[in-house]
Structure formats: C-alpha cells, structure tokens
Scaffold this motif. Structure first.
Motif, PDB file in Angstrom:
ATOM      1  N   ILE A 345       1.046  -1.174   0.086  1.00 58.27           N
ATOM      2  CA  ILE A 345       0.104  -0.093  -0.052  1.00 58.27           C
ATOM      3  C   ILE A 345       1.011   1.208   0.104  1.00 58.27           C
ATOM      4  CG2 ILE A 345      -1.348   1.382   1.297  1.00 58.27           C
ATOM      5  CD1 ILE A 345      -2.971  -1.268   2.300  1.00 58.27           C
ATOM      6  N   VAL A 346       2.018   1.289   0.846  1.00 56.98           N
ATOM      7  CA  VAL A 346       2.817   2.355   0.940  1.00 56.98           C
ATOM      8  C   VAL A 346       3.491   2.694  -0.191  1.00 56.98           C
ATOM      9  CG1 VAL A 346       2.620   2.625   3.416  1.00 56.98           C
ATOM     10  CG2 VAL A 346       4.641   1.244   2.192  1.00 56.98           C
ATOM     11  N   ILE A 347       3.996   1.720  -1.029  1.00 62.62           N
ATOM     12  CA  ILE A 347       4.691   1.586  -2.294  1.00 62.62           C
ATOM     13  C   ILE A 347       3.830   2.246  -3.282  1.00 62.62           C
ATOM     14  CG2 ILE A 347       5.958   0.481  -4.159  1.00 62.62           C
ATOM     15  CD1 ILE A 347       7.284  -1.282  -1.765  1.00 62.62           C
ATOM     16  N   ALA A 348       2.661   1.537  -3.283  1.00 68.82           N
ATOM     17  CA  ALA A 348       1.669   2.106  -4.315  1.00 68.82           C
ATOM     18  C   ALA A 348       1.322   3.620  -4.326  1.00 68.82           C
ATOM     19  CB  ALA A 348       0.335   1.290  -4.431  1.00 68.82           C
ATOM     20  N   ALA A 349       1.253   4.084  -2.920  1.00 65.91           N
ATOM     21  CA  ALA A 349       0.928   5.439  -2.921  1.00 65.91           C
ATOM     22  C   ALA A 349       2.290   6.223  -3.241  1.00 65.91           C
ATOM     23  CB  ALA A 349       0.641   5.705  -1.154  1.00 65.91           C
ATOM     24  N   GLY A 350       3.098   5.968  -3.590  1.00 68.30           N
ATOM     25  CA  GLY A 350       4.273   6.680  -3.983  1.00 68.30           C
ATOM     26  C   GLY A 350       5.421   7.232  -3.118  1.00 68.30           C
ATOM     27  N   LEU A 351       5.409   6.422  -1.961  1.00 69.40           N
ATOM     28  CA  LEU A 351       6.337   6.869  -0.815  1.00 69.40           C
ATOM     29  C   LEU A 351       7.800   6.069  -1.002  1.00 69.40           C
ATOM     30  CD1 LEU A 351       3.849   6.522   2.142  1.00 69.40           C
ATOM     31  CD2 LEU A 351       4.326   8.644   0.787  1.00 69.40           C
ATOM     32  N   GLY A 352       7.915   5.275  -2.108  1.00 68.79           N
ATOM     33  CA  GLY A 352       9.013   4.788  -2.523  1.00 68.79           C
ATOM     34  C   GLY A 352       9.286   3.317  -1.824  1.00 68.79           C
ATOM     35  N   TYR A 353      10.465   2.692  -2.072  1.00 62.32           N
ATOM     36  CA  TYR A 353      10.671   1.329  -1.881  1.00 62.32           C
ATOM     37  C   TYR A 353      11.096   0.928  -0.408  1.00 62.32           C
ATOM     38  CZ  TYR A 353      10.088   0.009  -6.717  1.00 62.32           C
ATOM     39  OH  TYR A 353       9.615  -0.301  -7.918  1.00 62.32           O
TER      40      TYR A 353
END
Length: 403
Positions: A345-353
């Motif tokens: 979810i946090v990766i898909a939100a654009g917060l990075g790997y």
C-alpha cells in the motif's frame, strides 16, 4: 539435546525450504505454465493461507491420536503436496499441491514445539524449541539457495522432488527417533479451545503477528529496495537473502539460549531493537554496506523473538498447549501477509521502496507495547494470587472492594 530434536529439525528444514524457495523460482514456474508473475505469486500467498487454515484444522484432527503418529502423518502430507507440485501438468494442480503441503506446516511446528519441550527438562524448553526451529532458519541459508540453483540450472520440478525427498528423510527420522508420546490424558478439544480465553495467550499471538510482521514488511520488498535504492545487481539478491538467513540462525540460537532465563526481557530487547533497526533501514538502504548489515540484524532480531514467543504460548496454555502452539505458527504467517499488504500500500502510494521499513518499525513498536501490557497484567495477577495465598481476611477484601 535428544536425537529426536534432530528429526524435528530435519522436518523443519524441508518445510522451510519449500516455503521460501518458490520466491526464487516464480519466473521459471510462470514460464512453464504461461502465466504472469503476479499469477504465479498465488503459489506464495496460497501457501501462507494454507498454513493459517491448516494449523488449527490439522491440530484438531490430530487430537485423537498420539503426537508422534500425527507428526508422521503431517510429514506424509508434506511429501504428497511437494510431489504433486513437482508433477503438476497445469498451474491449478501445482497450486493445489502447494496448499496440500502447507496444511502440514503450522501443525508440524505447533505439535513439534510441544514434543520438543516435553523431551527436555523445564529449564531447557526454549532451547529445545529453538533447536527444532534451527531447521527452518538453516533452510534459508542452505536449502533455499541450493533449491533455487537446482531450479534454475536443472528444473524447478527437480527442486520439488528434492524437497519431497527431504520430507521422506524427516518422516523416517520421526519414526525412528521420536519417542511414542501419547496425547495428554484428560485433554479434549474443548480444553484446547479454552486456552484462547486466556488473555496472555492472545497477547502472545498478537506480539507474534506484529513482531514478525515487522520483519517481513522489509524482507518482502527487499529485491526492489536493494536493486533500485542500494544499487545492488539482481544477482546479488540471493546472497543478501543468505545473509538474512544467517541472521535468522543467529537470532534463533540467541533466543533459545536466553528465553529460558529471561523471557520477557529478551522480548523487550529484541522487539525494541527490531523497531529501531527497521527505522534506521530507511536511511541505511541507500548504502550497500549499511543495508547488508541491516538485513542481517533484521533476521537476527526478528528470529530472536521466535523461541520466547512460542514458549510464552506454551507456558500460558500449559493445560492444553497443542492447538494454541499450532495457531501461533499461523500467526507468524498472518504477520507475513499483513505486512506484505501494508508494504504494498505505501509503495503504491508513491512513498518509495524504503517506505515498508517504516511500516515494519511501527508494527514492531506496537509489539513492544503489547509486551509491556502483558507483563503488567501478569504482575497484577501474580500480586493478587499472593494476597489470596497470604490469607488476607475476607471481610477486609470485601470492605476494600465496597469502598
């Protein structure tokens, strides 16, 4: 340590290998069945789901027979599942084979933990449990890399045949070395289920979900993190995972050594350290050397919690520990699934790997809070027991309550 623990460790080695080796073979499997990588990923999530469902189901089915016989039946199920995966002509049948093999996972570790603890003196129980789990940790250092190499150089089907052979070895070891320990007299299914009314059992399982969830929040996305952020080549990921496995072995041995002496302090240190390392990993992931060190520490601190958490469940469900022990193994897999989902979810939100590391840090910190709550409740319960045992007059107690 009794030789019977070696048989349990061999079974654990086979189970650990089949659980994790599929992650390195997804491209080969996807190519064979002409499916996408995400579709092939069902072989991972399907296995985790099977562990969660199979742990209580198989343990309940095994309440009528001796633990040794149940362990043998579970290894038989494991062998069948891996052979089915190896010969599967279509993807659906391979998925079915993975699920069949996974049904043995939770119950084997759950029942195996009870058997391991019963084989040794009370002050050595956590060490015996750790000895069995050593098979699982060593699988990540030896079994998974070798299985991946066989799958890439020969055939992924050959890998699953080898894993099935490990199951045969484990089955023979249990049959030969594990004593015929009858199921506990007077223990019924309702007694096993009643253990879940104990808040300490539930707190220990919640710590398992959150603590191990912290580990897999980072490790699930270790490949894109290391290649896109740290700058490692794709071929280096296998050795980074071996480093993680070495950390697991180290942590498991430390957990087994100290859990019998200072169980709750060990959980405070390991879970707090895990939360701190995961938080630091968000910055350390930009450096190759630092990120490698973090991967080792995550494995070590994460697996240092396994023997104490498993022993905590056994201690708190002492009257009927088998089902609770098996369900706690399912809790590890629930933590894996939960953290992988949140990390995605946090990766898909654009917060990075590197964002899943923060997710892991929060989960591990929450586990520390639960450990503190568990200790506080235990101290309060023990204090109340001492007051009652000390013979405080009933009128005094009644008056205190009335006021």
């Amino acid at each position: 340590m009794p030789l019977a623990l070696l048989a349990l460790a061999i079974g654990a080695f086979g189970i650990g290998t089949t659980e994790f080796v599929i992650m390195g073979l997804l491209p080969e499997v996807a190519g064979t069945f002409d499916v996408s990588i995400p579709t092939a990923g069902y072989l991972v999530s399907g296995y985790a789901l099977g562990v969660m469902l199979g742990a209580p189901l198989m343990t309940i089915l095994g309440t009528k027979i001796s633990r040794k016989r149940m362990l043998m039946l579970l290894m038989g199920l494991f062998i069948v599942g891996n052979v089915l995966s190896a010969v599967a002509p279509v993807f659906g049948l391979m998925l079915a084979g993975r699920v069949v093999a996974s049904l043995a996972h939770g119950a084997f570790f759950g029942i195996g933990s009870v058997v391991a603890a019963d084989l040794v003196a009370p002050e050595k129980k956590a060490g015996a449990i750790a000895m069995m789990f050593t098979g699982l940790t060593v699988a990540n250092v030896v079994g998974v890399p070798i299985g991946t190499l066989i799958g890439q150089q020969v055939s992924w089907r050959a890998t699953f045949f080898v894993v099935a052979a490990l199951g045969v070895l484990g089955l023979l070891g249990v049959a030969k070395l594990v004593p015929d320990m009858p199921k506990a007299e007077g223990v019924r299914l309702r007694h096993e289920i009643a253990a879940f009314r104990n808040v300490q059992v539930l707190l220990a399982m919640a710590m398992t979900v959150l603590g191990f969830g912290g580990v897999f929040a980072a490790i699930t996305y270790i490949t894109p993190m290391m290649t896109n952020v740290a700058g490692y080549a794709d071929t280096s990921v296998t050795w980074l995972l071996v480093l993680f496995g070495l950390g697991m072995v180290t942590g498991n041995l430390i957990g087994g050594r100290f859990a019998d002496r200072a169980l709750m302090p060990l959980l405070y240190v390991s879970l707090s350290g895990l939360a701190l390392v995961l938080a630091l990993f968000t910055m350390a992931a930009h450096d190759k050397t630092a990120s490698a060190a973090m991967i080792f520490l995550i494995g070590a601190l994460g697996f240092a919690t396994v023997p104490p958490l498993q022993k905590r469940v056994l201690d708190q469900a002492a009257g009927a520990p088998t089902l609770a022990s098996a369900v706690n193994i399912g809790a590890f897999n629930l933590g894996n699934a939960l953290s992988a989902w949140l990390g995605g979810i946090v990766i898909a939100a654009g917060l990075g790997y590197t964002a899943p590391n923060w997710v892991g840090a929060v989960l591990a910190a929450a586990a520390v809070v639960l450990a503190i709550v568990s200790s506080a409740l235990e101290r309060r319960t023990n204090a109340g027991s001492r007051i009652v045992a000390g013979g405080v007059p009933e009128p005094v107690r009644a008056s205190a309550v009335h006021h």
